[in-house]
Design a protein around this motif. Sequence first.
Motif: not given
Length: 171
Positions: A58-80
């Motif tokens: 799977a391909t995962a993308t993590l969104a992080e806050a600009a200040a401090g790098g806390a995780p604030i969102g994500y996506t996950l691409l997988t085999v259907p």
Amino acid sequence: MDGRLRRAGPADTAALSLVAGATFLQTFAGILEGADIVAHVARNSSAEAFARYIAAGATATLAEAAAGGAPIGYTLLTVPDLPVAPLDGDIELKRIYVLAGAHGSGLGPALMARAIEDARRAGHARMLLGVYGENHRARRFYEKQGFAVVGTRRFLVGATLHDDLIYGRAL
């Protein structure tokens, strides 16, 4: 957008799990039964579950806050894994979530654009996703992103079945 996107890997499974549980709770508290939310998150959004997804390609993308790098969102691409007639080149956007505090910041569209770019780069021709049929906010977002309903499914959350819509979009 006040944050950054980056590819998530095996070392990020705890961060993915944290934001997954928090966003699922924010999205569905008051809509789904509390016990069902807890059971669903424990089963599907643990660090171990994300480790399995990543190990399976799977391909995962993590969104992080600009200040401090806390995780604030994500996506996950997988085999259907959806009950629609598969087409060559399909990929599933299994998850796309953003913490409520980042709604309206442009992070959701940025995550979607990255997921589409990743899917195209990997040679996929169509992106599929499932969404709770009563989640009108998410449905409007997907439709603005060019998705259209291509099917339905019954989806188990905890101990309760819910009706989902399956959206698709050519890449």
